[in-house]
Design a protein around this motif. Structure first.
Motif, PDB file in Angstrom:
ATOM      1  N   PRO A  67      -9.626  13.342 -10.738  1.00 34.80           N
ATOM      2  CA  PRO A  67      -9.095  12.616  -9.580  1.00 34.80           C
ATOM      3  C   PRO A  67      -7.660  13.018  -9.253  1.00 34.80           C
ATOM      4  CG  PRO A  67      -9.177  11.188 -11.497  1.00 34.80           C
ATOM      5  CD  PRO A  67      -9.831  12.472 -11.889  1.00 34.80           C
ATOM      6  N   VAL A  68      -7.366  13.042  -7.962  1.00 30.68           N
ATOM      7  CA  VAL A  68      -6.004  13.199  -7.473  1.00 30.68           C
ATOM      8  C   VAL A  68      -5.746  11.953  -6.630  1.00 30.68           C
ATOM      9  CG1 VAL A  68      -4.397  14.553  -6.086  1.00 30.68           C
ATOM     10  CG2 VAL A  68      -6.144  15.709  -7.470  1.00 30.68           C
ATOM     11  N   TYR A  69      -4.961  11.058  -7.177  1.00 34.12           N
ATOM     12  CA  TYR A  69      -4.730   9.784  -6.510  1.00 34.12           C
ATOM     13  C   TYR A  69      -3.696   9.949  -5.405  1.00 34.12           C
ATOM     14  CZ  TYR A  69      -7.426   7.985 -10.372  1.00 34.12           C
ATOM     15  OH  TYR A  69      -8.442   7.755 -11.269  1.00 34.12           O
ATOM     16  N   ARG A  70      -4.165   9.801  -4.158  1.00 38.60           N
ATOM     17  CA  ARG A  70      -3.296   9.953  -2.995  1.00 38.60           C
ATOM     18  C   ARG A  70      -3.112   8.633  -2.245  1.00 38.60           C
ATOM     19  NH1 ARG A  70      -6.138  15.056  -2.841  1.00 38.60           N
ATOM     20  NH2 ARG A  70      -4.631  16.707  -3.212  1.00 38.60           N
ATOM     21  N   ASP A  71      -3.856   7.620  -2.655  1.00 38.87           N
ATOM     22  CA  ASP A  71      -3.767   6.304  -2.025  1.00 38.87           C
ATOM     23  C   ASP A  71      -3.751   5.263  -3.133  1.00 38.87           C
ATOM     24  OD1 ASP A  71      -4.253   7.103   0.911  1.00 38.87           O
ATOM     25  OD2 ASP A  71      -5.891   8.081  -0.182  1.00 38.87           O
ATOM     26  N   ALA A  72      -2.959   4.225  -2.937  1.00 40.13           N
ATOM     27  CA  ALA A  72      -2.847   3.212  -3.985  1.00 40.13           C
ATOM     28  C   ALA A  72      -2.428   1.872  -3.402  1.00 40.13           C
ATOM     29  CB  ALA A  72      -1.842   3.655  -5.049  1.00 40.13           C
ATOM     30  N   THR A 128       0.849  -1.186   0.000  1.00 37.00           N
ATOM     31  CA  THR A 128       0.000   0.000   0.000  1.00 37.00           C
ATOM     32  C   THR A 128       0.891   1.244   0.000  1.00 37.00           C
ATOM     33  OG1 THR A 128      -0.167  -0.093   2.419  1.00 37.00           O
ATOM     34  CG2 THR A 128      -1.931  -1.155   1.146  1.00 37.00           C
ATOM     35  N   TYR A 129       0.410   2.280  -0.662  1.00 31.78           N
ATOM     36  CA  TYR A 129       1.182   3.507  -0.814  1.00 31.78           C
ATOM     37  C   TYR A 129       0.316   4.730  -0.564  1.00 31.78           C
ATOM     38  CZ  TYR A 129       4.983   0.877  -2.931  1.00 31.78           C
ATOM     39  OH  TYR A 129       6.004   0.006  -3.142  1.00 31.78           O
ATOM     40  N   SER A 130       0.957   5.750  -0.028  1.00 26.94           N
ATOM     41  CA  SER A 130       0.383   7.071   0.132  1.00 26.94           C
ATOM     42  C   SER A 130       1.223   7.999  -0.741  1.00 26.94           C
ATOM     43  CB  SER A 130       0.462   7.478   1.607  1.00 26.94           C
ATOM     44  OG  SER A 130      -0.069   8.763   1.800  1.00 26.94           O
ATOM     45  N   LEU A 131       0.598   8.905  -1.454  1.00 25.92           N
ATOM     46  CA  LEU A 131       1.343   9.795  -2.346  1.00 25.92           C
ATOM     47  C   LEU A 131       0.619  11.123  -2.505  1.00 25.92           C
ATOM     48  CD1 LEU A 131       0.746   8.854  -6.045  1.00 25.92           C
ATOM     49  CD2 LEU A 131      -0.177   7.412  -4.261  1.00 25.92           C
ATOM     50  N   GLN A 132       1.329  12.079  -3.048  1.00 22.81           N
ATOM     51  CA  GLN A 132       0.806  13.407  -3.359  1.00 22.81           C
ATOM     52  C   GLN A 132       0.124  14.084  -2.168  1.00 22.81           C
ATOM     53  OE1 GLN A 132      -0.356  14.174  -7.587  1.00 22.81           O
ATOM     54  NE2 GLN A 132      -1.262  12.126  -7.363  1.00 22.81           N
ATOM     55  N   ARG A 133       0.753  13.982  -1.001  1.00 17.90           N
ATOM     56  CA  ARG A 133       0.182  14.668   0.165  1.00 17.90           C
ATOM     57  C   ARG A 133       1.289  15.152   1.086  1.00 17.90           C
ATOM     58  NH1 ARG A 133      -2.618   9.455   1.501  1.00 17.90           N
ATOM     59  NH2 ARG A 133      -4.546  10.605   1.239  1.00 17.90           N
ATOM     60  N   GLY A 134       0.907  16.055   1.969  1.00 18.86           N
ATOM     61  CA  GLY A 134       1.837  16.610   2.942  1.00 18.86           C
ATOM     62  C   GLY A 134       2.287  18.000   2.547  1.00 18.86           C
ATOM     63  N   THR A 135       2.736  18.760   3.539  1.00 18.68           N
ATOM     64  CA  THR A 135       3.124  20.151   3.279  1.00 18.68           C
ATOM     65  C   THR A 135       4.346  20.241   2.367  1.00 18.68           C
ATOM     66  OG1 THR A 135       4.324  20.158   5.383  1.00 18.68           O
ATOM     67  CG2 THR A 135       2.118  21.105   5.397  1.00 18.68           C
ATOM     68  N   GLU A 136       5.302  19.328   2.538  1.00 19.76           N
ATOM     69  CA  GLU A 136       6.487  19.359   1.675  1.00 19.76           C
ATOM     70  C   GLU A 136       6.094  19.115   0.217  1.00 19.76           C
ATOM     71  OE1 GLU A 136      10.619  16.873   0.978  1.00 19.76           O
ATOM     72  OE2 GLU A 136       9.763  16.898   2.989  1.00 19.76           O
ATOM     73  N   PHE A 137       5.232  18.125  -0.011  1.00 22.08           N
ATOM     74  CA  PHE A 137       4.775  17.844  -1.372  1.00 22.08           C
ATOM     75  C   PHE A 137       4.031  19.041  -1.945  1.00 22.08           C
ATOM     76  CE2 PHE A 137       1.304  16.697  -4.205  1.00 22.08           C
ATOM     77  CZ  PHE A 137       2.028  16.187  -5.276  1.00 22.08           C
ATOM     78  N   GLU A 138       3.119  19.623  -1.152  1.00 21.39           N
ATOM     79  CA  GLU A 138       2.327  20.761  -1.623  1.00 21.39           C
ATOM     80  C   GLU A 138       3.224  21.936  -2.002  1.00 21.39           C
ATOM     81  OE1 GLU A 138      -0.930  20.876  -2.277  1.00 21.39           O
ATOM     82  OE2 GLU A 138      -1.184  18.803  -1.623  1.00 21.39           O
TER      83      GLU A 138
END
Length: 183
Positions: free
Chosen positions: A123-128, A24-34
């Motif tokens: 869609p903004v895929y943040r979970d996969a 499982t992965y988390s992506l495209q999130r967090g203040t650093e990413f933003e």
């Protein structure tokens, strides 16, 4: 060439899939990413305007524009067409096919379909989830946007699921440590 769209149900997807384990992965999130995303998008726009105005860019600028276009010009998936994981992807877990987490995932994706959400947002895929076979080869991915309630295995390969599936997927990912945002 016109893209070929495919649509299958979450039920058909999970019941036809034979896999040994998942990640499982988390992506495209967090203040650093933003922050990085905003800076990169501004650079992308600047280079794009410069190309339109002047008709050319240096080799380095063109290379940078093409790289930024891949990150800002299209919907982002966990794995791109070159088999590369998204730069912001963080693995949150690995689970064998006999793990209770897998049973929970199968149950969620087997939720009877009564109402397929149809939001008008991209869609903004943040979970996969990545599904692997015995040889540790990727056999499928499941990119999930909990905001607009949408799933794809890859570009143009859509998964239809019930609205309740997304509520259950949200709980599932939170349980695995994803920092899922509230709607």
């Amino acid at each position: 060439m016109t893209p070929k769209y495919s649509y299958i149900s979450s039920i058909e997807f999970i019941n036809k899939l034979e896999f040994e384990y998942i990640e499982t992965y988390s992506l495209q999130r967090g203040t650093e990413f933003e922050t990085e995303s905003k800076v990169g998008f501004k650079e992308f726009e600047k280079l794009q305007k410069q190309l339109e105005k002047n008709g050319d860019l240096s080799e380095i600028e063109m290379s940078r524009l093409l790289m930024l276009k891949k990150l800002h010009g299209f919907t982002q998936y966990l794995i791109n067409n070159n088999g590369e994981f998204h730069p912001s992807a963080e693995k949150t877990g690995t689970f064998k096919s006999d793990d209770q987490i897998i049973e929970k995932l199968k149950s969620i994706l087997n939720t009877p379909i009564k109402e397929v959400p149809s939001w008008m947002c991209a869609p903004v895929y943040r979970d996969a989830i990545v599904f692997y076979d015995l040889n540790k080869e990727i056999i499928s991915t499941l990119n999930v946007c909990l905001s607009c309630e949408y799933m794809e295995t890859r570009m143009f390969n859509h998964i239809n699921a019930d609205a309740e599936t997304y509520n259950l997927m949200r709980e599932f990912f939170i349980e695995l440590g994803h920092k899922v945002e509230e709607n």
